[in-house]
Design an enzyme around this catalytic site. Sequence first.
Site, short mmCIF file in Angstrom:
data_model
loop_
_atom_site.label_atom_id
_atom_site.label_comp_id
_atom_site.label_asym_id
_atom_site.label_seq_id
_atom_site.Cartn_x
_atom_site.Cartn_y
_atom_site.Cartn_z
N THR A 1 0.91 -1.14 0.00
CA THR A 1 0.00 0.00 0.00
C THR A 1 0.95 1.18 0.00
O THR A 1 2.16 0.99 0.06
CB THR A 1 -0.87 -0.07 1.28
OG1 THR A 1 -1.76 -1.18 1.16
CG2 THR A 1 -1.69 1.18 1.54
N SER B 1 -10.78 -2.33 5.61
CA SER B 1 -9.37 -1.99 5.39
C SER B 1 -8.66 -1.77 6.73
O SER B 1 -9.30 -1.64 7.77
CB SER B 1 -9.31 -0.70 4.56
OG SER B 1 -8.00 -0.18 4.53
N SER B 2 -7.33 -1.72 6.66
CA SER B 2 -6.52 -1.36 7.84
C SER B 2 -5.83 -0.02 7.66
O SER B 2 -5.04 0.38 8.51
CB SER B 2 -5.44 -2.41 8.08
OG SER B 2 -6.01 -3.65 8.34
N1 GLY Z 1 -5.49 -3.70 1.29
C1 GLY Z 1 -4.91 -3.23 2.47
C2 GLY Z 1 -5.87 -2.45 3.32
O1 GLY Z 1 -6.88 -2.03 2.81
O2 GLY Z 1 -5.66 -2.24 4.47
#
Ligand code: GLY
Length: 570
Positions: free
Chosen positions: A379, A450-451
């Site tokens: 990310t 999500s994180s």
């Molecule tokens: N795909 C990583 C997140 O959305 O945290």
Amino acid sequence: MRQSASRNLFTGVLAILLLGHALLAAAATREPVRARNGMVASASLHASEVGVQVLKNGGNAVDAAIATAFAMAVTWPTAGNIGGGGFLVYYGADGTSTTFDFREKAPLAATERMYLDADGNIPDNINHDSILAVGVPGTVAGLALAHERFGSLPWRKLVAPSVRLARDGIPISWLLHDSFKGRKSRWDRYPSSAKVFLKKDGSLYEPGDTWKQPDLAKTLRRIQKDGRDGFYKGKTAELIADFMANNGGIITLEDLARYEAIEREPIRGTYRGHEIVSMPPPSSGGVVLVEMLNILEGFDLASMGHNSAQYLHVLTEAMRRGYADRARYLGDPDFNEDMPLARLTSKEHAANLRNSISLTIKSESDPQQFADRYESPETTHFSVVDKDGNMVSLTYTLEWGYGSHIVVEGAGFLLNNEMGDFNAQPGITDERGRIGTAPNLIRPEKRMLSSMTPTIVAKDGVPLFATGSPGGKTIINTTMQTILNVIDHGLNIADAVDAGRMHHQWLPDRTIMEKTGFSPDTKHLYEALGHKVREVGGIGAAMAIYRDPETGILYGGADSRAGDGGSASY
Ligand code: GLY
């Protein structure tokens, strides 16, 4: 807390005198980049420079964030994107704070059990690794909405630099070369991907080669001219829908036309006299961050010592509890009206959880409850501060590095594989990390949990520092450790992002620790409290900017873990 080197030296000396060895780590080891007028810290120095040029041209932090985000879609293709989604947190110098949610959505044709075979298994990882893993992208709509609300320069001027970068090309760095090389077999799966990431003869771009992306330049030009319609309608939308129809995908023109980004009220918390402003669901980031900080506020972390075994133990116990609540309660708020957000972020809830923490032995993670599945560490995050002290914290992603690895034919950009962040096997929760809890099951037009944790810390209504990180589920813990490093341990922002990190996510019940970040003695003392440790390379790549409220001087902390990254400023 001032960030100057002399202050840090003074702090370090005082700490040694007063508290001995424990606070030695608080002495500065790395000098932050300093500037008076504006700064962008990102994983791509090219993109940071684009953002700073916008600031120099009179743009504000939101303008610069938009330009940086489009530039990263060209220069940092592993996660910078127009085919993915993410979140933006804004805190203005006037005290206004808000967030923008541009998380991907499930297509209209998606169903709860769409990835399951007759036995209830997921064949060939298709929820993560196929064209069916693509969610309806949100990035362009999110940037357009933020511009509508806070932009000051014309949109076309913000997209123009990325059109040029894609058309004229960028030099291939060693990092890009290695990264493209490591995925050679994936590019070969789709001719449209090979066309972008490999030379015409199928060979790799070498360091120093100029990498041009003409189809992406044309797509960005349409976005420059027509705003969000340049992506969600007309030629770009047709290219996406046709590509989907020809390759077994399910995203249609209707999915694209219906996509809307949403402005949402932030998750707000307090920590030792600071205000924490972060992302609400569909990201779990803000809720879990505030919950863990609330738990930790009841411990004297500073006197435990930075990254001491006792400190890491207490952090782990807070993480375990925060991530358990994540799995149990969180999902898309538009489909989960009863999420107990106020309770989860309350001081009372934290006090109850704190009472269950022993200082001498680790607690158990119950695998029969809610395991937390894998999320990709790929990310990207960047932070922006302008001359007036307005701040933006933005995290966006394609999910895996390069997402689905699928480029839309003729449009030149990568599609995400974010559908893999849904709970794909309803009711199946186990030690392997599968999770089947209800809040994050697939529904048409739902956003996957999500994180991502773009966060701004403020004091007395004035934004103090912006931070965030990539790293899948480790993101929340990286962001928290950066905040603790500044507030509890007095590290300058560059040291705060570079310091060694660890991560626990409740299940699996083990701690990952950076191999070079902690001494063997500390690890042994930590393990003696009952923790299982797995050593890893780097965790996350935090990008943070601190603004001294008294002098207005900006201090940049671009994580040295991000090889092509840096803080650009003026
Ligand atoms: N795909 C990583 C997140 O959305 O945290």
